[in-house]
Design a protein around this motif. Structure first.
Motif, PDB file in Angstrom:
ATOM      1  N   ALA A   2      79.454  24.799  22.055  1.00 24.18           N
ATOM      2  CA  ALA A   2      78.259  25.564  22.460  1.00 24.18           C
ATOM      3  C   ALA A   2      77.512  26.195  21.297  1.00 24.18           C
ATOM      4  O   ALA A   2      76.280  26.220  21.291  1.00 24.18           O
ATOM      5  N   ARG A  55      70.605  23.416  22.995  1.00 28.29           N
ATOM      6  CA  ARG A  55      69.991  22.760  24.155  1.00 28.29           C
ATOM      7  C   ARG A  55      69.081  21.648  23.629  1.00 28.29           C
ATOM      8  O   ARG A  55      68.287  21.858  22.724  1.00 28.29           O
ATOM      9  N   ARG A  83      76.949  18.821  29.968  1.00 31.35           N
ATOM     10  CA  ARG A  83      77.191  20.215  30.376  1.00 31.35           C
ATOM     11  C   ARG A  83      76.381  21.175  29.506  1.00 31.35           C
ATOM     12  O   ARG A  83      76.019  22.253  29.951  1.00 31.35           O
ATOM     13  N   LEU A  84      76.125  20.775  28.258  1.00 32.02           N
ATOM     14  CA  LEU A  84      75.369  21.623  27.332  1.00 32.02           C
ATOM     15  C   LEU A  84      73.871  21.354  27.387  1.00 32.02           C
ATOM     16  O   LEU A  84      73.113  21.915  26.604  1.00 32.02           O
ATOM     17  N   ASN A  85      73.447  20.488  28.302  1.00 28.28           N
ATOM     18  CA  ASN A  85      72.054  20.055  28.375  1.00 28.28           C
ATOM     19  C   ASN A  85      71.637  19.493  27.015  1.00 28.28           C
ATOM     20  O   ASN A  85      70.578  19.793  26.476  1.00 28.28           O
ATOM     21  N   ALA A 142      81.609  26.013  28.972  1.00 28.71           N
ATOM     22  CA  ALA A 142      80.157  26.177  28.904  1.00 28.71           C
ATOM     23  C   ALA A 142      79.481  25.252  29.911  1.00 28.71           C
ATOM     24  O   ALA A 142      79.952  24.144  30.178  1.00 28.71           O
ATOM     25  N   ARG A 157      75.210  24.765  30.670  1.00 29.24           N
ATOM     26  CA  ARG A 157      73.820  25.205  30.579  1.00 29.24           C
ATOM     27  C   ARG A 157      73.020  24.549  31.696  1.00 29.24           C
ATOM     28  O   ARG A 157      73.203  23.369  31.982  1.00 29.24           O
ATOM     29  N   SER A 195      70.086  22.651  33.661  1.00 31.62           N
ATOM     30  CA  SER A 195      69.209  21.553  33.260  1.00 31.62           C
ATOM     31  C   SER A 195      68.196  21.285  34.363  1.00 31.62           C
ATOM     32  O   SER A 195      68.361  21.711  35.501  1.00 31.62           O
TER      33      SER A 195
END
Length: 168
Positions: free
Chosen positions: A21, A26, A49-51, A109, A111, A113
């Motif tokens: 992360a 992003r 998952r982290l965009n 994590a 993020r 989207s």
């Protein structure tokens, strides 16, 4: 050989995303120069998952092409077991390091989207020169589920199917 349940796969990718992360912003791009397997799949899931954008590249393209693709796609992290493929100054992790991070007990994590956020950069084969890039969105990937539903209406919520081939 590792065998994971769906719950474990989700947890491992969440922990890998948590480990990345602070390193992957992003929309950041993660170069994956890995064979098909658990590490590759975990990296793609963690990127999403982290965009972020997963950028799978076939190692068989040769050192010069792989380095040129990693540079031109502006990846912030490269996952490969072959250090010769990574241009100087780029951050690299091995498949074993990915598995170790995913198995850790660290933070997770996720993020948010949007359907139009990019998530995957595909490369053409490069048979006539330098591979061209195609950027796919979250919506593009989710359309596969809609296609499955249209083609096989008898498959429902209790059914499970896993079909995975490397994007490259």
């Amino acid at each position: 050989d590792l065998a994971l349940t769906w719950v474990e796969l989700d947890a491992w990718s969440a922990r890998l995303a948590g480990a990345w992360a602070g390193l992957v912003p992003r929309g950041g791009r993660i170069g994956l120069v890995l064979p098909n397997g658990l590490a590759h799949l975990l990296c793609e899931l963690a990127a999403w998952r982290l965009n972020a954008v997963a950028v799978p590249i076939a190692a068989g393209l040769g050192v010069a092409r792989v380095q040129a693709l990693l540079t031109s796609t502006a990846v912030c992290l490269v996952i490969t077991d072959d250090p010769a493929l990574v241009p100087a100054g780029m951050t690299r992790l091995t498949a074993a390091a990915v598995i170790a991070l995913a198995q850790s007990s660290g933070a997770t994590a996720l993020r948010p989207s949007h359907p139009d956020d990019p998530c995957l950069m595909l490369m053409t084969s490069g048979s006539t020169g330098m591979p061209r890039r195609v950027l796919l969105s979250q919506r593009n990937l989710c359309s596969q589920q809609a296609a499955f539903a249209a083609l096989w209406p008898d498959i429902g919520p209790g059914d499970r199917l896993a079909s995975y081939l490397p994007w490259h």
